[in-house]
Scaffold this motif. Structure first.
Motif, mmCIF file in Angstrom:
data_model
loop_
_atom_site.group_PDB
_atom_site.id
_atom_site.type_symbol
_atom_site.label_atom_id
_atom_site.label_comp_id
_atom_site.label_asym_id
_atom_site.label_seq_id
_atom_site.Cartn_x
_atom_site.Cartn_y
_atom_site.Cartn_z
ATOM 1 N N THR A 131 7.574 -5.015 1.693
ATOM 2 C CA THR A 131 6.414 -5.193 2.565
ATOM 3 C C THR A 131 6.620 -4.606 3.956
ATOM 4 O OG1 THR A 131 7.263 -7.367 3.221
ATOM 5 C CG2 THR A 131 5.672 -7.308 1.402
ATOM 6 N N THR A 132 7.785 -4.027 4.200
ATOM 7 C CA THR A 132 8.078 -3.563 5.551
ATOM 8 C C THR A 132 7.808 -2.084 5.762
ATOM 9 O OG1 THR A 132 10.378 -3.341 4.861
ATOM 10 C CG2 THR A 132 9.788 -5.338 6.059
ATOM 11 N N VAL A 133 7.818 -1.293 4.711
ATOM 12 C CA VAL A 133 7.511 0.137 4.793
ATOM 13 C C VAL A 133 6.546 0.439 3.654
ATOM 14 C CG1 VAL A 133 8.425 2.485 4.756
ATOM 15 C CG2 VAL A 133 9.780 0.647 5.768
ATOM 16 N N MET A 134 5.431 1.077 3.959
ATOM 17 C CA MET A 134 4.356 1.212 2.978
ATOM 18 C C MET A 134 4.322 2.546 2.228
ATOM 19 S SD MET A 134 2.553 -1.496 2.607
ATOM 20 C CE MET A 134 3.967 -2.571 2.884
ATOM 21 N N THR A 135 5.116 3.506 2.618
ATOM 22 C CA THR A 135 5.008 4.829 1.987
ATOM 23 C C THR A 135 5.142 4.757 0.464
ATOM 24 O OG1 THR A 135 5.989 5.778 3.980
ATOM 25 C CG2 THR A 135 5.846 7.208 2.052
ATOM 26 N N GLY A 136 6.180 4.071 -0.010
ATOM 27 C CA GLY A 136 6.390 3.954 -1.454
ATOM 28 C C GLY A 136 5.268 3.197 -2.135
ATOM 29 N N ASN A 137 4.762 2.144 -1.485
ATOM 30 C CA ASN A 137 3.680 1.356 -2.072
ATOM 31 C C ASN A 137 2.382 2.158 -2.165
ATOM 32 O OD1 ASN A 137 5.354 -0.856 -2.310
ATOM 33 N ND2 ASN A 137 4.712 -1.773 -0.382
ATOM 34 N N THR A 139 2.147 5.426 -2.352
ATOM 35 C CA THR A 139 2.358 6.424 -3.403
ATOM 36 C C THR A 139 2.147 5.803 -4.785
ATOM 37 O OG1 THR A 139 3.958 7.604 -2.024
ATOM 38 C CG2 THR A 139 4.017 8.050 -4.400
ATOM 39 N N GLN A 140 2.776 4.643 -5.008
ATOM 40 C CA GLN A 140 2.649 3.984 -6.311
ATOM 41 C C GLN A 140 1.201 3.612 -6.605
ATOM 42 O OE1 GLN A 140 5.256 0.608 -6.856
ATOM 43 N NE2 GLN A 140 4.178 -0.075 -8.696
ATOM 44 N N TRP A 141 0.493 3.105 -5.605
ATOM 45 C CA TRP A 141 -0.890 2.671 -5.814
ATOM 46 C C TRP A 141 -1.766 3.839 -6.243
ATOM 47 C CZ3 TRP A 141 -5.948 3.145 -4.191
ATOM 48 C CH2 TRP A 141 -6.809 2.089 -4.506
ATOM 49 N N PHE A 142 -1.622 4.993 -5.562
ATOM 50 C CA PHE A 142 -2.461 6.132 -5.890
ATOM 51 C C PHE A 142 -2.048 6.804 -7.201
ATOM 52 C CE2 PHE A 142 -3.955 5.783 -1.521
ATOM 53 C CZ PHE A 142 -5.313 6.022 -1.711
ATOM 54 N N VAL A 143 -0.751 6.833 -7.483
ATOM 55 C CA VAL A 143 -0.306 7.377 -8.773
ATOM 56 C C VAL A 143 -0.894 6.548 -9.908
ATOM 57 C CG1 VAL A 143 1.700 7.640 -10.293
ATOM 58 C CG2 VAL A 143 1.795 8.508 -7.958
ATOM 59 N N GLU A 144 -0.870 5.227 -9.757
ATOM 60 C CA GLU A 144 -1.408 4.363 -10.808
ATOM 61 C C GLU A 144 -2.933 4.443 -10.894
ATOM 62 O OE1 GLU A 144 0.209 0.480 -10.155
ATOM 63 O OE2 GLU A 144 2.226 1.078 -10.774
ATOM 64 N N LYS A 145 -3.594 4.874 -9.831
ATOM 65 C CA LYS A 145 -5.032 5.109 -9.885
ATOM 66 C C LYS A 145 -5.332 6.309 -10.795
ATOM 67 C CE LYS A 145 -7.929 2.434 -7.783
ATOM 68 N NZ LYS A 145 -8.870 1.700 -8.623
ATOM 69 N N VAL A 146 -4.473 7.342 -10.698
ATOM 70 C CA VAL A 146 -4.665 8.557 -11.481
ATOM 71 C C VAL A 146 -4.103 8.384 -12.896
ATOM 72 C CG1 VAL A 146 -4.113 11.018 -11.623
ATOM 73 C CG2 VAL A 146 -4.608 9.978 -9.410
ATOM 74 N N ILE A 163 -1.486 -5.769 -0.481
ATOM 75 C CA ILE A 163 -0.312 -5.650 0.394
ATOM 76 C C ILE A 163 -0.506 -4.500 1.380
ATOM 77 C CG2 ILE A 163 2.125 -4.928 0.383
ATOM 78 C CD1 ILE A 163 2.415 -6.643 -2.193
ATOM 79 N N ILE A 164 -0.986 -3.362 0.885
ATOM 80 C CA ILE A 164 -1.226 -2.197 1.752
ATOM 81 C C ILE A 164 -2.294 -2.527 2.793
ATOM 82 C CG2 ILE A 164 -2.065 0.184 1.793
ATOM 83 C CD1 ILE A 164 -0.839 0.395 -1.116
ATOM 84 N N LEU A 165 -3.360 -3.186 2.345
ATOM 85 C CA LEU A 165 -4.437 -3.571 3.274
ATOM 86 C C LEU A 165 -3.920 -4.547 4.328
ATOM 87 C CD1 LEU A 165 -7.424 -3.581 4.105
ATOM 88 C CD2 LEU A 165 -7.786 -5.422 2.426
ATOM 89 N N ALA A 166 -3.115 -5.530 3.901
ATOM 90 C CA ALA A 166 -2.581 -6.522 4.842
ATOM 91 C C ALA A 166 -1.681 -5.867 5.878
ATOM 92 C CB ALA A 166 -1.821 -7.607 4.083
ATOM 93 N N PHE A 167 -0.856 -4.918 5.456
ATOM 94 C CA PHE A 167 0.009 -4.207 6.403
ATOM 95 C C PHE A 167 -0.848 -3.476 7.440
ATOM 96 C CE2 PHE A 167 2.536 -0.655 7.917
ATOM 97 C CZ PHE A 167 3.789 -1.219 8.122
ATOM 98 N N SER A 168 -1.914 -2.816 6.963
ATOM 99 C CA SER A 168 -2.804 -2.082 7.869
ATOM 100 C C SER A 168 -3.479 -3.016 8.869
ATOM 101 C CB SER A 168 -3.871 -1.340 7.061
ATOM 102 O OG SER A 168 -3.275 -0.471 6.139
ATOM 103 N N LEU A 169 -3.960 -4.151 8.370
ATOM 104 C CA LEU A 169 -4.597 -5.132 9.264
ATOM 105 C C LEU A 169 -3.577 -5.714 10.240
ATOM 106 C CD1 LEU A 169 -6.948 -6.962 6.742
ATOM 107 C CD2 LEU A 169 -7.577 -5.282 8.500
ATOM 108 N N GLY A 170 -2.338 -5.904 9.773
ATOM 109 C CA GLY A 170 -1.278 -6.371 10.663
ATOM 110 C C GLY A 170 -1.027 -5.387 11.790
ATOM 111 N N CYS A 171 -1.025 -4.089 11.469
ATOM 112 C CA CYS A 171 -0.847 -3.061 12.505
ATOM 113 C C CYS A 171 -1.941 -3.165 13.566
ATOM 114 C CB CYS A 171 -0.857 -1.669 11.878
ATOM 115 S SG CYS A 171 0.595 -1.292 10.883
ATOM 116 N N LEU A 172 -3.185 -3.323 13.115
ATOM 117 C CA LEU A 172 -4.296 -3.475 14.066
ATOM 118 C C LEU A 172 -4.120 -4.729 14.912
ATOM 119 C CD1 LEU A 172 -7.400 -2.478 11.898
ATOM 120 C CD2 LEU A 172 -6.610 -1.342 13.988
ATOM 121 N N GLY A 173 -3.796 -5.834 14.244
ATOM 122 C CA GLY A 173 -3.623 -7.097 14.961
ATOM 123 C C GLY A 173 -2.517 -7.029 15.985
ATOM 124 N N GLY A 174 -1.379 -6.433 15.603
ATOM 125 C CA GLY A 174 -0.256 -6.330 16.529
ATOM 126 C C GLY A 174 -0.558 -5.445 17.723
ATOM 127 N N ALA A 175 -1.221 -4.312 17.463
ATOM 128 C CA ALA A 175 -1.543 -3.386 18.548
ATOM 129 C C ALA A 175 -2.488 -4.030 19.562
ATOM 130 C CB ALA A 175 -2.164 -2.106 17.978
#
Length: 200
Positions: A131-137, A139-146, A163-175
């Motif tokens: 949950t700390t770095v989203m690049t791999g997540n 990638t996996q999410w979009f690969v599984e979409k295809v 999880i990806i959405l929560a990380f993004s919202l966390g970034c907004l909240g923290g900033a």
């Protein structure tokens, strides 16, 4: 719910230190090497030691967390408690210190908190994907979409999206949090760490 909350914590904490402490990542610490190189290439001061120091601090937090896991039962609960304490200290530091020294101490405690969260995922796989770095997540999410996986993995794919959405919202909240409340914004991930702990 727990992986989603942890992702929010990581995104939030990373944004707080990046915005509030001069472009330093506390969760994605290897990104600090890139930031440091960019600073040096632009002629910034070469005394940006904290960006390099985040790596050994992070490694030490992971190392100590792993030892705690080996020695203590239900270590995820203990690590979440210690993470909450680290966030509480980061929030309180500016009350005792001012200027660059305050930023440096805040970053140290934020990096320790994120080192513990990284270790938790390795020693307790039941917490779900990293949950700390989203690049791999991502990638996996979009690969599984295809290329959809097995039908029984549909729930995991949906969870990964949250999880990806929560990380993004966390970034907004923290900033926005650090812009309005300074490092007292760390009280939010502190409370969330304690909430996650109560659900384990």
């Amino acid at each position: 719910m727990i992986p989603t909350a942890l992702a929010f914590i990581a995104g939030y904490a990373d944004a707080v230190t990046f915005v509030g402490a001069g472009g330093i990542f506390c969760a994605h610490v290897t990104g600090n090497f890139v930031v440091l190189a960019a600073d040096l290439a632009r002629g910034a001061k070469a005394d940006e030691w904290l960006k390099l120091a985040t790596f050994p601090i992070f490694v030490l937090a992971v190392f100590l967390s792993s030892h705690l896991h080996r020695r203590v039962g239900r270590s995820s609960r203990l690590l979440l408690l210690l993470q909450a304490v680290a966030f509480a200290v980061a929030a309180a530091v500016p009350l005792a210190l001012k200027g660059p020294a305050a930023h440096q101490v805040v970053v140290v405690f934020a990096v320790v908190a994120m080192g513990m969260q990284n270790a938790m995922h390795r020693v307790a796989p039941t917490l779900g994907p990293m949950t700390t770095v989203m690049t791999g997540n991502v990638t996996q999410w979009f690969v599984e979409k295809v290329i959809p996986g097995a039908p029984e993995n549909v729930g995991k794919h949906r969870s990964l999206g949250f999880i990806i959405l929560a990380f993004s919202l966390g970034c907004l909240g923290g900033a926005f949090g650090v812009q309005h409340w300074g490092f007292a914004a760390f009280l939010a991930p502190m409370g969330l760490s304690l909430l996650v702990r109560s659900r384990l």
